[in-house]
Design a protein around this motif. Structure first.
Motif, PDB file in Angstrom:
ATOM      1  N   GLY A  53       6.746   4.073   7.959  1.00 42.31           N
ATOM      2  CA  GLY A  53       5.517   3.734   8.666  1.00 42.31           C
ATOM      3  C   GLY A  53       4.260   3.926   7.866  1.00 42.31           C
ATOM      4  O   GLY A  53       3.169   4.065   8.423  1.00 42.31           O
ATOM      5  N   CYS A  54       4.374   3.942   6.531  1.00 43.93           N
ATOM      6  CA  CYS A  54       3.208   4.139   5.648  1.00 43.93           C
ATOM      7  C   CYS A  54       3.029   2.911   4.763  1.00 43.93           C
ATOM      8  O   CYS A  54       2.866   3.029   3.546  1.00 43.93           O
ATOM      9  CB  CYS A  54       3.395   5.380   4.777  1.00 43.93           C
ATOM     10  SG  CYS A  54       3.651   6.917   5.679  1.00 43.93           S
ATOM     11  N   ALA A  55       3.093   1.748   5.365  1.00 41.72           N
ATOM     12  CA  ALA A  55       3.097   0.511   4.585  1.00 41.72           C
ATOM     13  C   ALA A  55       1.717   0.209   4.033  1.00 41.72           C
ATOM     14  O   ALA A  55       0.746   0.095   4.770  1.00 41.72           O
ATOM     15  CB  ALA A  55       3.573  -0.645   5.447  1.00 41.72           C
ATOM     16  N   ARG A  56       1.636   0.142   2.698  1.00 44.40           N
ATOM     17  CA  ARG A  56       0.443  -0.367   2.021  1.00 44.40           C
ATOM     18  C   ARG A  56       0.833  -0.638   0.583  1.00 44.40           C
ATOM     19  O   ARG A  56       1.220   0.288  -0.149  1.00 44.40           O
ATOM     20  CB  ARG A  56      -0.721   0.628   2.065  1.00 44.40           C
ATOM     21  CG  ARG A  56      -2.024   0.006   1.522  1.00 44.40           C
ATOM     22  CD  ARG A  56      -3.210   0.868   1.893  1.00 44.40           C
ATOM     23  NE  ARG A  56      -3.255   2.096   1.143  1.00 44.40           N
ATOM     24  CZ  ARG A  56      -3.783   2.202  -0.088  1.00 44.40           C
ATOM     25  NH1 ARG A  56      -4.269   1.135  -0.688  1.00 44.40           N
ATOM     26  NH2 ARG A  56      -3.804   3.361  -0.691  1.00 44.40           N
ATOM     27  N   GLU A 109      -4.332   6.080   4.780  1.00 41.17           N
ATOM     28  CA  GLU A 109      -3.061   6.679   5.139  1.00 41.17           C
ATOM     29  C   GLU A 109      -3.247   8.161   5.405  1.00 41.17           C
ATOM     30  O   GLU A 109      -4.175   8.795   4.924  1.00 41.17           O
ATOM     31  CB  GLU A 109      -2.015   6.466   4.036  1.00 41.17           C
ATOM     32  CG  GLU A 109      -2.337   7.118   2.706  1.00 41.17           C
ATOM     33  CD  GLU A 109      -3.040   6.157   1.782  1.00 41.17           C
ATOM     34  OE1 GLU A 109      -2.632   6.080   0.632  1.00 41.17           O
ATOM     35  OE2 GLU A 109      -4.002   5.505   2.218  1.00 41.17           O
ATOM     36  N   SER A 110      -2.342   8.730   6.134  1.00 42.67           N
ATOM     37  CA  SER A 110      -2.435  10.128   6.533  1.00 42.67           C
ATOM     38  C   SER A 110      -1.978  11.029   5.410  1.00 42.67           C
ATOM     39  O   SER A 110      -1.420  10.596   4.405  1.00 42.67           O
ATOM     40  CB  SER A 110      -1.570  10.369   7.773  1.00 42.67           C
ATOM     41  OG  SER A 110      -0.197  10.181   7.436  1.00 42.67           O
ATOM     42  N   ALA A 111      -2.214  12.333   5.623  1.00 44.10           N
ATOM     43  CA  ALA A 111      -1.725  13.320   4.658  1.00 44.10           C
ATOM     44  C   ALA A 111      -0.209  13.242   4.547  1.00 44.10           C
ATOM     45  O   ALA A 111       0.362  13.426   3.465  1.00 44.10           O
ATOM     46  CB  ALA A 111      -2.162  14.719   5.075  1.00 44.10           C
ATOM     47  N   ARG A 112       0.444  12.930   5.652  1.00 42.65           N
ATOM     48  CA  ARG A 112       1.904  12.809   5.623  1.00 42.65           C
ATOM     49  C   ARG A 112       2.335  11.711   4.659  1.00 42.65           C
ATOM     50  O   ARG A 112       3.277  11.900   3.873  1.00 42.65           O
ATOM     51  CB  ARG A 112       2.411  12.502   7.032  1.00 42.65           C
ATOM     52  CG  ARG A 112       3.917  12.245   7.120  1.00 42.65           C
ATOM     53  CD  ARG A 112       4.314  11.886   8.540  1.00 42.65           C
ATOM     54  NE  ARG A 112       3.742  10.614   8.943  1.00 42.65           N
ATOM     55  CZ  ARG A 112       4.331   9.442   8.738  1.00 42.65           C
ATOM     56  NH1 ARG A 112       5.503   9.386   8.118  1.00 42.65           N
ATOM     57  NH2 ARG A 112       3.764   8.324   9.154  1.00 42.65           N
ATOM     58  N   CYS A 113       1.657  10.593   4.687  1.00 39.12           N
ATOM     59  CA  CYS A 113       2.027   9.486   3.807  1.00 39.12           C
ATOM     60  C   CYS A 113       1.726   9.819   2.346  1.00 39.12           C
ATOM     61  O   CYS A 113       2.487   9.467   1.435  1.00 39.12           O
ATOM     62  CB  CYS A 113       1.303   8.217   4.221  1.00 39.12           C
ATOM     63  SG  CYS A 113       1.806   7.594   5.851  1.00 39.12           S
ATOM     64  N   THR A 114       0.605  10.489   2.101  1.00 38.39           N
ATOM     65  CA  THR A 114       0.273  10.895   0.733  1.00 38.39           C
ATOM     66  C   THR A 114       1.328  11.835   0.184  1.00 38.39           C
ATOM     67  O   THR A 114       1.767  11.707  -0.969  1.00 38.39           O
ATOM     68  CB  THR A 114      -1.110  11.568   0.706  1.00 38.39           C
ATOM     69  OG1 THR A 114      -2.086  10.647   1.173  1.00 38.39           O
ATOM     70  CG2 THR A 114      -1.467  12.015  -0.705  1.00 38.39           C
ATOM     71  N   GLN A 115       1.751  12.799   1.008  1.00 37.54           N
ATOM     72  CA  GLN A 115       2.768  13.735   0.553  1.00 37.54           C
ATOM     73  C   GLN A 115       4.096  13.031   0.305  1.00 37.54           C
ATOM     74  O   GLN A 115       4.804  13.363  -0.659  1.00 37.54           O
ATOM     75  CB  GLN A 115       2.933  14.850   1.576  1.00 37.54           C
ATOM     76  CG  GLN A 115       1.739  15.785   1.644  1.00 37.54           C
ATOM     77  CD  GLN A 115       1.934  16.903   2.656  1.00 37.54           C
ATOM     78  OE1 GLN A 115       2.963  16.991   3.312  1.00 37.54           O
ATOM     79  NE2 GLN A 115       0.930  17.756   2.790  1.00 37.54           N
ATOM     80  N   ARG A 116       4.429  12.079   1.146  1.00 41.80           N
ATOM     81  CA  ARG A 116       5.661  11.317   0.922  1.00 41.80           C
ATOM     82  C   ARG A 116       5.620  10.573  -0.411  1.00 41.80           C
ATOM     83  O   ARG A 116       6.582  10.557  -1.169  1.00 41.80           O
ATOM     84  CB  ARG A 116       5.890  10.328   2.062  1.00 41.80           C
ATOM     85  CG  ARG A 116       6.511  10.924   3.317  1.00 41.80           C
ATOM     86  CD  ARG A 116       6.733   9.847   4.368  1.00 41.80           C
ATOM     87  NE  ARG A 116       7.402  10.380   5.539  1.00 41.80           N
ATOM     88  CZ  ARG A 116       8.723  10.443   5.680  1.00 41.80           C
ATOM     89  NH1 ARG A 116       9.498  10.002   4.710  1.00 41.80           N
ATOM     90  NH2 ARG A 116       9.262  10.937   6.774  1.00 41.80           N
ATOM     91  N   ALA A 117       4.486   9.948  -0.693  1.00 39.36           N
ATOM     92  CA  ALA A 117       4.362   9.203  -1.951  1.00 39.36           C
ATOM     93  C   ALA A 117       4.470  10.135  -3.150  1.00 39.36           C
ATOM     94  O   ALA A 117       5.184   9.850  -4.117  1.00 39.36           O
ATOM     95  CB  ALA A 117       3.032   8.452  -1.973  1.00 39.36           C
ATOM     96  N   LEU A 118       3.766  11.264  -3.087  1.00 40.25           N
ATOM     97  CA  LEU A 118       3.779  12.190  -4.215  1.00 40.25           C
ATOM     98  C   LEU A 118       5.151  12.812  -4.402  1.00 40.25           C
ATOM     99  O   LEU A 118       5.578  13.101  -5.530  1.00 40.25           O
ATOM    100  CB  LEU A 118       2.717  13.272  -3.995  1.00 40.25           C
ATOM    101  CG  LEU A 118       2.320  14.141  -5.184  1.00 40.25           C
ATOM    102  CD1 LEU A 118       1.935  13.285  -6.386  1.00 40.25           C
ATOM    103  CD2 LEU A 118       1.166  15.058  -4.810  1.00 40.25           C
ATOM    104  N   SER A 119       5.884  12.994  -3.299  1.00 40.03           N
ATOM    105  CA  SER A 119       7.218  13.587  -3.386  1.00 40.03           C
ATOM    106  C   SER A 119       8.210  12.681  -4.102  1.00 40.03           C
ATOM    107  O   SER A 119       9.235  13.158  -4.596  1.00 40.03           O
ATOM    108  CB  SER A 119       7.747  13.899  -1.979  1.00 40.03           C
ATOM    109  OG  SER A 119       6.965  14.882  -1.342  1.00 40.03           O
ATOM    110  N   GLN A 120       7.919  11.388  -4.171  1.00 35.67           N
ATOM    111  CA  GLN A 120       8.819  10.479  -4.871  1.00 35.67           C
ATOM    112  C   GLN A 120       8.848  10.755  -6.373  1.00 35.67           C
ATOM    113  O   GLN A 120       9.833  10.442  -7.035  1.00 35.67           O
ATOM    114  CB  GLN A 120       8.395   9.025  -4.631  1.00 35.67           C
ATOM    115  CG  GLN A 120       8.477   8.569  -3.189  1.00 35.67           C
ATOM    116  CD  GLN A 120       9.891   8.434  -2.681  1.00 35.67           C
ATOM    117  OE1 GLN A 120      10.801   8.149  -3.443  1.00 35.67           O
ATOM    118  NE2 GLN A 120      10.076   8.637  -1.390  1.00 35.67           N
TER     119      GLN A 120
END
Length: 825
Positions: A496-499, A540-551
């Motif tokens: 749900g973090c589509a961009r 995007e939310s902090a959740r999406c930023t953390q998901r991206a960085l975790s990759q």
């Protein structure tokens, strides 16, 4: 305190104010009737020991600073060049740890709890100490009721208060301290009525202390079973790191799924013989200590994990950080661990992976070398380190008996290791076929790359279809990161973090944020703080930023915080270079150079510079010279401080000489408008790198006329190669004949003896390399070692073949050599 000018008469001195950070500590209930005078002597001595040890832990030497004894406390005046953030990010935790150790060994009358106050401002030295409003203010903070109540309510040994100014200017901008954990209080006493900020539970700013490891070695009554449990925890922590491919597997999973290709090692003094992990583990289990050297991406961490697992067949082996060594040594000295085998043998083993990543945590390489020597006396030690960093930084200060053996991790071969890896991936269902092998065998560039395990893993991630544009290492990084970003974007969309393009933006911004603020310690950064800062202002939310960085990052929780490290440190360096490229492209598109100028005043490391130049060379950028020149002139005209102008100009000259098609013309324009020696030299070096004979003539003419010119020239190279601290601002001046130039000498010799040196480097630049090298030795009145003399003579002979070099300059160079080279053919 050097540099403090004094004016006025002896009867009425007027002293110039100097800026200092002030740290004042005060012992709780020092005058309590429950303490005797002998108790108080013990407490005071322990306070000074704890303070000195804590300052050492955070990487600074306080012995030369002005300190004032307060009877029940100490006021420390810290010079302005020392980072203020250290005194909230790291000092309280280090101090609390040393006090805990003291308190655990003493009865209540000799235990210590401290109030700590921190402020910064102008002070006036008066010959016996300092005076000033700032001093009065910090002393009132430490005596204030809010801080006294905070310590009374705190479970630990330390309560911290900072002034309002310090909170706003330092704490609020820190990446390692959560400003929300400070609460504001009003301090009203005497002439003081102000706001201050209290934090009663300073947290560990990075996972520097593996608690299970430390406690297993330190605490009384621990058994061998505790050591084995701590060892198992160490294996899990090290094994949890991810690799470049398969990107969703950890190092432990590589082993468990049969994907680990056993490393081969060469051993100093054993010729071409190859050694295995079992050989190293057997030597360490027999109480030997070994050093494992390797190039970046050579698979040191994967091999270290294999050694750690194998060691545990016979002895408890603990993976630790270099920053933990001092505590481990002190704990072992106080409470030696129990015997772990017949006759008390073998000793526990310590494995320190990535020693090169810890160099910045110590005042000097000699300090780290001494800690390794002390650790060697108490433990069997296994250390991995980048080869160049060890030779440049640690080897000169290392005792010959610190390690029993030195191993070099061998590179992969195409037909053995890489083929084995590909076939393991196919067998594990991670590659559809081994047709990738034919593609790699048919490409000389790819064949060279896969000899380094990191690059081999990146190649397998890209696969047969993703390698068509990969012709060098930088192109490999570009394709790998872009491909991984596409995979990450797809995962974000499913969450749900589509961009489109979100991942690469987050990664570049995160790398730049960490790099710009020097917020990476050893190999880790505050994942939570970086994520929060990146989320601010984003859709995007902090959740999406953390998901991206975790990759792209490993992450873990420790001491109530989330920490992160890039899967490989070189990914971090590459992403920093991408930030520079992004700012250059934006300036070319918009014509606005302000943001680019702000970026260019941050001096990149040599590794980042190399990635940056390669990125700019992949596709020639029309107008690059113009926009770089404009950015420098923007800084010049903005009236910025001299150091910032010099750093910017030096980087601009470097890029103009290596990446800009129109660089030569821009360099000459900058030179004709310049009157700063440092910048003149940077520009002339750039022109000589382009082969400009006129620039070489000007450089040597100036050197004949000016000893200052030569000293600044020598100093910059010593800064670049690490003989002068990289934290020092330019200019860098070689004015002390006793200062060592070992790293500069070794790196210059290595450069000039490289097989492609005469073909890759222009003659004018090669002349400057020799000219500067001879100047070091002539000024110091040193004779060159015979081996160095032969290498330099060969480089000089190659210059004689260039018909365009001025014969007068060549004769001058030969005369310089004869002054310092040994006699002989």
């Amino acid at each position: 305190m050097s540099g403090e000018a004094v004016h006025g008469s002896a009867d009425d001195p007027v002293r110039v104010a100097v800026h200092r950070t002030m740290v004042v500590v005060d012992i709780e209930r020092f005058s309590d009737h429950g303490r005797t005078n002998p108790n108080r002597l013990v407490v005071r001595q322990a306070l000074y020991r704890a303070m000195e040890a804590a300052f050492t832990d955070i990487g600074v030497d306080w012995t030369s600073w002005l300190r004032q004894d307060r009877g029940d406390g100490i006021l420390v005046l810290v010079p302005p060049e020392v980072a203020k953030s250290l005194f909230v990010e790291r000092l309280p935790t280090a101090l609390a740890a040393h006090l805990d150790e003291h308190n655990s060994r003493h009865e209540p009358p000799e235990r210590i709890r401290l109030r700590v106050a921190v402020h910064a401002g102008e002070v006036y030295p008066d010959g016996d100490g300092v005076v000033g409003h700032a001093v009065n203010h910090v002393c009132r903070l430490v005596d204030s009721d809010p801080l006294r109540r905070a310590l009374a309510d705190a479970p630990g040994a330390v309560a911290l208060m900072v002034s309002d100014w310090f909170f706003e200017e330092v704490v609020r901008h820190s990446l390692a301290v959560d400003a929300r954990r400070f609460r504001s209080v009003e301090v009203v006493m005497k002439e003081t009525d102000s706001t201050a900020w209290v934090h009663t539970g300073p947290e560990v700013p990075e996972p520097r202390r593996a608690e299970t490891v430390r406690n297993a070695v330190r605490d009384r009554g621990k058994t061998a079973a505790d050591l084995w449990r701590a060892s198992a925890d160490s294996v899990r922590r090290l094994g949890s790191r991810r690799t470049a491919y398969p990107v969703d597997l950890s190092i432990a999973e590589l082993h468990d799924r049969g994907l680990y290709v056993p490393a081969a090692f060469a051993k100093t003094g054993h010729g071409d013989r190859r050694f295995a992990v079992d050989d190293i583990a057997a030597e360490v289990a027999g109480n030997g200590s070994v050093l494992i050297l390797g190039e970046p991406g050579s698979g040191k961490s994967v091999a270290a994990y294999a050694v750690l697992r194998r060691l545990r067949d016979s002895t408890p082996a603990l993976a630790v950080r270099a920053s933990e060594l001092r505590r481990m040594i002190a704990a072992h000295a106080q409470h030696p661990p129990p015997d772990t085998g017949p006759g008390g043998s073998p000793r526990p083993a310590l494995l320190i992976d990535g020693l090169d990543e810890s160099l910045g945590e110590f005042d000097s390489p000699a300090d780290l070398s001494e800690l390794l020597r002390q650790a060697r006396e108490r433990f069997a030690v296994v250390v991995t380190c980048r080869h160049r960093e060890f030779e440049d930084n640690l080897a000169p200060s290392m005792d010959g008996d610190t390690f029993d053996s030195i191993y070099a991790i061998g590179g992969w071969t195409l037909d053995d290791h890489f083929t084995d890896f590909v076939r393991r991936l196919v067998a594990g269902g991670l590659l559809p076929s081994d047709r990738l092998l034919d593609l790699v065998r048919g490409s000389p560039d790819l064949s060279r790359m896969v000899t380094r395990p990191l690059y081999a893993r990146m190649v397998t991630f890209l696969g047969h279809e993703g390698l068509s544009d990969v012709g060098n290492v930088s192109a490999l990084y570009a394709e790998y990161i872009d491909r991984l970003a596409a995979v990450s974007d797809a995962a974000l969309a499913r969450a749900g973090c589509a961009r489109a393009g979100a991942s690469i933006e987050v990664w570049i911004d995160a790398a730049w944020l960490v790099f710009q603020r020097a917020a990476i310690h050893e190999d880790r950064f505050d994942f939570g703080a970086v994520s929060a800062l990146l989320s601010s202002g984003r859709a995007e939310s902090a959740r999406c930023t953390q998901r991206a960085l975790s990759q792209l990052c490993n992450r873990w929780r420790s001491s109530g915080r989330v920490w992160g490290s890039f899967i490989h440190y070189s990914f971090f360096e590459y992403l920093v270079s991408r930030h520079y490229v992004r700012e250059i492209e934006a300036a070319l598109t918009s014509g606005e150079v302000g943001r680019l100028a702000a970026c260019l005043h941050v001096d990149p490391t040599p590794e980042v510079r190399h990635f940056l130049v390669d990125e700019l060379r992949i596709t020639p950028v029309p107008g690059l010279g113009d926009v770089l020149e404009a950015a420098f002139r923007h800084v010049r005209s903005a009236g910025d401080d001299v150091a910032r102008v010099r750093v910017t100009g030096n980087l601009v000259a470097y890029l103009l000489s290596r990446a800009a098609p129109d660089g030569r013309a821009a360099l000459w324009r900058l030179f004709h408008d310049e009157d700063d020696i440092f910048l003149e030299q940077a520009v002339l070096w750039g022109l000589c790198h382009l082969g400009d004979r006129e620039a070489l003539r000007i450089f040597v003419d100036r050197g004949r006329e000016s000893t200052e010119w030569r000293a600044w020239n020598r100093g910059y190279l010593m800064y670049y190669y690490g003989d002068i601290d990289h934290r020092e601002e330019p200019p860098h001046v070689d004015s002390d004949k006793l200062r060592g130039w070992t790293r500069t000498r070794e790196r210059t010799i290595a450069l000039m003896t490289a097989p492609d040196y005469p073909h890759r480097i222009a003659a004018a630049r090669r002349y400057l390399d020799l000219y500067t090298f001879y100047d070091y030795a002539i000024w110091r009145e040193e004779a060159l070692a015979e081996q160095d003399g032969r290498a330099l003579r060969a480089a000089e002979t190659a210059l004689l073949r260039d018909p365009d070099l001025d014969p007068t300059l060549l004769r001058e160079l030969d005369a310089m050599r004869k002054l310092v080279a040994p006699t002989g053919p």
